[in-house]
Design a protein around this motif. Structure first.
Motif, PDB file in Angstrom:
ATOM      1  N   PHE B 592      24.420   3.012  37.907  1.00  9.02           N
ATOM      2  CA  PHE B 592      25.734   3.466  38.313  1.00  9.02           C
ATOM      3  C   PHE B 592      26.555   2.349  38.950  1.00  9.02           C
ATOM      4  O   PHE B 592      27.753   2.247  38.717  1.00  9.02           O
ATOM      5  N   ILE B 593      25.918   1.515  39.755  1.00 13.75           N
ATOM      6  CA  ILE B 593      26.661   0.400  40.367  1.00 13.75           C
ATOM      7  C   ILE B 593      27.185  -0.520  39.277  1.00 13.75           C
ATOM      8  O   ILE B 593      28.315  -1.004  39.313  1.00 13.75           O
ATOM      9  N   ASN B 594      26.335  -0.758  38.294  1.00 16.03           N
ATOM     10  CA  ASN B 594      26.748  -1.639  37.220  1.00 16.03           C
ATOM     11  C   ASN B 594      27.889  -1.021  36.415  1.00 16.03           C
ATOM     12  O   ASN B 594      28.845  -1.690  36.033  1.00 16.03           O
ATOM     13  N   ALA B 595      27.738   0.287  36.171  1.00 19.29           N
ATOM     14  CA  ALA B 595      28.782   0.948  35.376  1.00 19.29           C
ATOM     15  C   ALA B 595      30.113   0.944  36.128  1.00 19.29           C
ATOM     16  O   ALA B 595      31.176   0.806  35.524  1.00 19.29           O
ATOM     17  N   LYS B 596      30.046   1.119  37.437  1.00 14.41           N
ATOM     18  CA  LYS B 596      31.285   1.205  38.208  1.00 14.41           C
ATOM     19  C   LYS B 596      31.599  -0.104  38.916  1.00 14.41           C
ATOM     20  O   LYS B 596      32.234  -0.098  39.972  1.00 14.41           O
ATOM     21  N   VAL B 599      35.084  -0.813  39.975  1.00 15.17           N
ATOM     22  CA  VAL B 599      35.585  -0.067  41.135  1.00 15.17           C
ATOM     23  C   VAL B 599      35.084  -0.702  42.425  1.00 15.17           C
ATOM     24  O   VAL B 599      35.822  -0.861  43.403  1.00 15.17           O
ATOM     25  N   LEU B 600      33.792  -1.087  42.404  1.00 17.67           N
ATOM     26  CA  LEU B 600      33.191  -1.571  43.644  1.00 17.67           C
ATOM     27  C   LEU B 600      33.680  -2.947  44.046  1.00 17.67           C
ATOM     28  O   LEU B 600      33.867  -3.233  45.220  1.00 17.67           O
ATOM     29  N   PHE B 601      33.869  -3.769  43.053  1.00 19.82           N
ATOM     30  CA  PHE B 601      34.198  -5.165  43.386  1.00 19.82           C
ATOM     31  C   PHE B 601      35.608  -5.469  42.895  1.00 19.82           C
ATOM     32  O   PHE B 601      35.884  -5.398  41.705  1.00 19.82           O
ATOM     33  N   SER B 602      36.495  -5.778  43.800  1.00 14.10           N
ATOM     34  CA  SER B 602      37.841  -6.160  43.391  1.00 14.10           C
ATOM     35  C   SER B 602      37.785  -7.522  42.746  1.00 14.10           C
ATOM     36  O   SER B 602      36.880  -8.305  42.987  1.00 14.10           O
ATOM     37  N   PRO B 604      38.230 -11.145  42.327  1.00  9.99           N
ATOM     38  CA  PRO B 604      38.310 -12.161  43.394  1.00  9.99           C
ATOM     39  C   PRO B 604      39.579 -12.999  43.231  1.00  9.99           C
ATOM     40  O   PRO B 604      40.181 -13.052  42.194  1.00  9.99           O
ATOM     41  N   ASP B 606      40.276 -16.367  43.387  1.00  9.47           N
ATOM     42  CA  ASP B 606      40.411 -17.575  42.554  1.00  9.47           C
ATOM     43  C   ASP B 606      40.394 -17.190  41.075  1.00  9.47           C
ATOM     44  O   ASP B 606      39.524 -16.470  40.625  1.00  9.47           O
ATOM     45  N   ALA B 609      37.358 -17.620  38.022  1.00 11.99           N
ATOM     46  CA  ALA B 609      36.094 -16.886  37.903  1.00 11.99           C
ATOM     47  C   ALA B 609      36.261 -15.636  37.054  1.00 11.99           C
ATOM     48  O   ALA B 609      37.332 -15.050  36.984  1.00 11.99           O
ATOM     49  N   VAL B 610      35.243 -15.219  36.449  1.00 15.02           N
ATOM     50  CA  VAL B 610      35.258 -14.021  35.604  1.00 15.02           C
ATOM     51  C   VAL B 610      34.757 -12.854  36.431  1.00 15.02           C
ATOM     52  O   VAL B 610      33.833 -12.989  37.219  1.00 15.02           O
ATOM     53  N   ALA B 611      35.355 -11.688  36.239  1.00 11.02           N
ATOM     54  CA  ALA B 611      34.914 -10.517  37.001  1.00 11.02           C
ATOM     55  C   ALA B 611      33.540 -10.066  36.519  1.00 11.02           C
ATOM     56  O   ALA B 611      33.103 -10.404  35.424  1.00 11.02           O
ATOM     57  N   TYR B 612      32.959  -9.266  37.383  1.00  9.80           N
ATOM     58  CA  TYR B 612      31.626  -8.744  37.015  1.00  9.80           C
ATOM     59  C   TYR B 612      31.758  -7.816  35.854  1.00  9.80           C
ATOM     60  O   TYR B 612      31.905  -6.715  35.827  1.00  9.80           O
TER      61      TYR B 612
END
Lengths: 256, 612
Positions: B592-596, B599-602, B604, B606, B609-612
């Motif tokens: 679930f953390i990976n799927a969302k 949502v969890l990580f804005s 960044p 700079d 970098a590529v988002a999660y």
């Protein structure tokens, strides 16, 4: 203790790490490479620190109990410092690697960011550290007996499994913190990681008073988790939104 | 799992344990001191059915109808137990087990004991099953047809040691006119437990006396002029239905031995001679063969010569009489083949004086060997005990009688057995094999055999330590030192005057030079030889034979034991359930953390970098 304890302890110690690996690392071959290399770096640091400890033990009198205990404490502390030094070396290596990846890529961006590398490196360190802590014990759990004939606690296998789990998590979070500190030249973050690592390792000397080692370690893990989450771009708001989404039963949108 | 005190290790208790299915193993703590009422796991009638008495020959004496030789025999060694039984000789080990029991397994307040409980595991898996017939059949099938044969059992096998007073040609045959007197003793013993067979009274006392008598005889001046030759024979495997003697008789019948049964003039055997009551030594003869007139005459002469030889010594010889059969002895196997006049010398008339026959308690204390306190090993080696003196007297009597029997005419007062030698032999064979005398008389390449606690089980790999030592002691006591170099000694056929057919040459270590670690080796020439002691049943492949001994020993891979604690089943299941729960929970959470993750990580700040 038999197969039940073997599987139980394996799942306790490596279950979360397995989850992390399967869902976040296994898909990307680059991440797997960084994971393995990270594990290898931790292994080399352990090899060197054990060499020092071995020489110290052989050179000293084996019958002197306080001296041996002192040498053990010294060995543990030295190993912690060496592990963190190797984490720094790995950071340096990955920085160089990013330059290479940028050069090789088509659009001038590295396919993986330093934050992702930090996370994977942390998992690599944690997995290898967990393996070294736990594999011997798991082999012994397959026999018919349990710990205790010399008066030790019966819960040894369980507590070791929990300790291994918390250590894997801690290494993951320390990786993120450490690389962030190196990246942004914040030395106090690096110092904090080293101090936390020393504290956790030092707390294991409370064993067999397991509450003295497990409770502080879990507390430190919660702290490190929160800190790493904040550094990775999370916030309390995001967390609240995530939990709300979950509670209203979402269809999970495909993530990364 | 039972920890049994040695005093409870008797037939009644053991059969009860055998009967229940709840016993998976047994550890016996040896009783110190030995049980005062006696203990013998052997049979009441040892080697019954393989001696000379049967329904065709002296039926009134068969199966101990007339005399029960070993009344204390419980027959435990011959019972089949399907669980491991270990012996704990070290009191510390017993104490560790008792401590573990006291700490964890004692029931408290009326209810049963609680987990964790102390557990013991005994490993002694035996590969052979059922009987010799089955296991030998399986082994021979394996050896014939398999590339990597799995042999499951081995026959008991070793070597008899024999030597003659006047040298004979070992590869030829002795003429029928040449008469030989055979002197025999057994050199092996047994107990309930594997490789523990001190055999002080049952074996050592007799062969040590025999060795002393051989030494005394060789000192006589006119040995080479005697009319009859004397053969000193030490039979191995006699405890197991006469393996050594039956094989020698078989070889003599089949002409595979330099001597034939025709050559045998008479037979003298010594069996258990250390516990003489009021210095009486009993002479046993076979009443059935004495019904024959010529045999009776010869036996009478034999008995008279023996009685005359005891004059002046502290030994009173008495006849057991016509009503008594022969005790279990190697002589019985010779009687099966030919009616030879012979006598068996023992310290008992009817039942054994030995209350620990073929048991682990047949130790030096059983033959009253006592040493004063505080002696060093060298001093203990040289100290002459009363037992040694008593056995030396018996040896003197036997040696003088043999001299007369062989036709010697001179005064026998010069023939004396040396109590010092007897004492050293008793020390070496019963207390410490690794002493300076034994070290000096063996070959350099077998000095490893001197390490263990002395015991005399026949075993399956040959020759055993006892056979080697008897061979070398006999060579030392009856042989001569010759002035040959090492090469000449090891290759006597190259020296013209060596008479290799008649003699055996051995290059022995020699004793230590004073103040140095070097030894002075030398060459010993003697007539001591080994002859194979494997039951004829295995040569003839008759594994179910009732004529010859068919004893085999099973093969095994590991023998060990351990104690540990065992946890309750509940704790184990809880651990497993907790583990599975944590696994499933962490898999779900990570998914679930990976799927969302978005949502969890804005994203960044700079931009690179590529988002999660």
């Amino acid at each position: 203790m038999t197969l039940a304890v073997f599987f139980g302890c394996t799942f306790i110690a490596f279950g979360p790490a397995l989850g992390l690996f399967v869902f976040t690392i296994a898909r990307d071959p680059l991440r797997i490479i960084i994971l393995i290399a990270g594990a290898f770096f931790w292994l080399v640091s352990l090899l060197l620190s054990s060499l020092i400890w071995f020489i110290a033990v052989k050179a000293s009198d084996p019958r002197d109990e306080p001296l041996q205990k002192g040498l053990l404490i010294f060995g543990v502390m030295f190993s912690v410092l060496l592990q963190e030094a190797f984490r720094f070396l790995y950071y340096k290596l990955l920085r160089k690697a990013i330059e290479g990846l940028v050069a090789l890529s088509e659009d001038g961006c590295s396919p993986i960011s330093i934050q992702q590398m930090a996370y994977v490196a942390g998992v690599g360190f944690g997995l290898m550290s967990g393996a070294f802590s736990m594999i011997n014990l798991l082999a012994d759990t397959l026999g018919p007996g349990t710990v205790g004939i010399h008066g030790d606690s019966q819960l040894y296998f369980l507590t070791s499994a929990f300790m291994t789990m918390v250590l894997i998590f801690l290494h993951t979070f320390w990786g993120i913190l450490f690389f962030h500190g190196c990246e942004h030249r914040r030395w106090w973050e690096i110092t904090a990681v080293v101090v936390m690592h020393l504290a956790v390792s030092g707390s294991t000397f409370c064993n067999p008073l397991y509450v003295g080692s497990l409770v502080p370690s879990y507390l430190l893990m919660a702290t490190a988790a929160a800190w790493a989450y904040l550094l990775s771009g999370g916030s309390a708001q995001n967390l609240w939104r995530f939990l709300l989404c979950l509670r209203s039963g979402p269809s999970p949108q495909p993530g990364s | 799992m039972i920890l049994l005190d040695g005093n409870l290790f008797n037939r009644r208790v053991m059969l009860q344990l055998k009967g229940t299915s709840r016993v998976s193993g047994l550890a016996v703590a040896i009783a110190k001191p030995s049980p005062p009422q006696g203990f013998s796991p052997g049979l009441k009638c040892p080697n019954d059915g393989f001696g000379v008495y049967s329904k065709d020959y002296g039926p009134q004496f068969a199966h101990c109808n007339n005399t029960v030789w070993n009344p204390l025999g419980s027959g435990l060694s011959y019972e089949d137990f399907d669980f491991p039984i270990f012996l704990l000789e070290d009191a510390n080990e017993t104490q560790v087990i008792k401590q573990c029991y006291q700490d964890h397994n004692v029931p408290r307040d009326g209810s049963g004991p609680e987990y964790p409980l102390c557990a013991m595991q005994l490993f002694s898996h035996m590969h052979a099953v059922t009987s010799t017939v089955t296991c030998m059949r399986r082994s021979s099938l394996q050896s014939t047809f398999s590339i990597n044969p799995e042999v499951v059992c081995d026959p008991l096998l070793d070597y008899n040691v024999w030597s003659t007073l006047q040298p004979i040609n070992s590869s030829g045959k002795v003429d029928a006119e040449k008469e030989v007197i055979i002197v025999a003793t057994r050199i092996d013993s047994h107990s309930f437990f594997w490789n523990i067979a001190p055999g002080a009274e049952s074996a050592v006392s007799s062969f040590v006396t025999h060795l002393a008598a051989a030494e005394a005889l060789h000192k006589a001046s006119d040995v080479h002029l005697l009319q009859r030759n004397i053969m000193f024979t030490f039979f191995q495997g006699e405890t197991f239905d006469y393996i050594g003697s039956s094989r020698m008789v078989y070889d003599m019948e089949k002409d595979k031995f330099p001597l034939r049964l025709d050559n045998i003039h008479s037979f003298v055997e010594m069996n258990q001679v250390a516990l003489r009551n009021a210095s009486v030594l009993w002479m046993h003869t076979d009443p059935v063969s004495r019904l024959n007139k010529s045999v009776e005459v010869q036996v009478r002469i034999l008995l008279d010569i023996l009685s005359n030889s005891s004059v002046g010594a502290n030994v009173t010889l008495q006849e057991a009489g016509y009503s008594q059969p022969l005790p279990p002895s190697s002589f019985q196997r010779f009687l099966r083949a030919r009616h030879i006049p012979g006598v068996v010398l023992t310290d008992h008339r009817t039942a054994f004086q030995n209350r620990y026959y073929q048991s682990m308690y047949d130790t030096p204390e059983n033959i009253q060997m006592q040493y004063p306190e505080g002696l060093s090993p060298e001093e203990t080696l040289e100290y002459v005990t009363d037992t040694a003196k008593s056995l030396a007297e018996v040896a003197t009597v036997v040696a003088r009688a043999l001299y007369r029997l062989a036709g010697g005419a001179n005064n026998t007062s010069a023939i004396q057995a040396d109590p010092k030698t007897v004492s050293r032999m008793l020390y070496g064979f019963l207390i410490k094999m690794n002493n300076s005398w034994f070290q000096s008389i063996i070959k350099p390449d077998i000095k490893g055999i001197l390490g263990d606690v002395p015991q005399h089980y026949v075993a399956v790999s040959s020759p055993v330590n006892t056979t080697y030592l008897v061979q070398y002691v006999l060579a030392n006591l009856t042989g001569t030192v010759v002035n040959l170099t090492k090469e000449e000694c090891l290759n006597p056929e190259k020296t013209p005057s060596s008479e290799k057919e008649l003699y055996e040459y051995a290059w022995v270590q020699g004793s230590l030079e004073p103040n140095s670690t070097a030894r002075v080796p030398y060459c010993v020439r003697s007539t001591v030889r080994l002859s194979k002691a494997l039951s004829p049943a295995f040569e003839l492949r008759q594994w179910g034979s009732t004529e010859y001994s068919t004893w085999t020993e099973s093969r095994w891979k590991e023998i060990r034991a351990r104690i540990f604690l065992v946890a309750s089943k509940e704790l184990e299941i809880i651990t497993l359930v907790v583990g599975i729960a944590i696994l499933i929970f962490s898999l779900l959470t990570t998914y679930f953390i990976n799927a969302k993750a978005d949502v969890l990580f804005s994203i960044p700040r700079d931009p690179g970098a590529v988002a999660y």
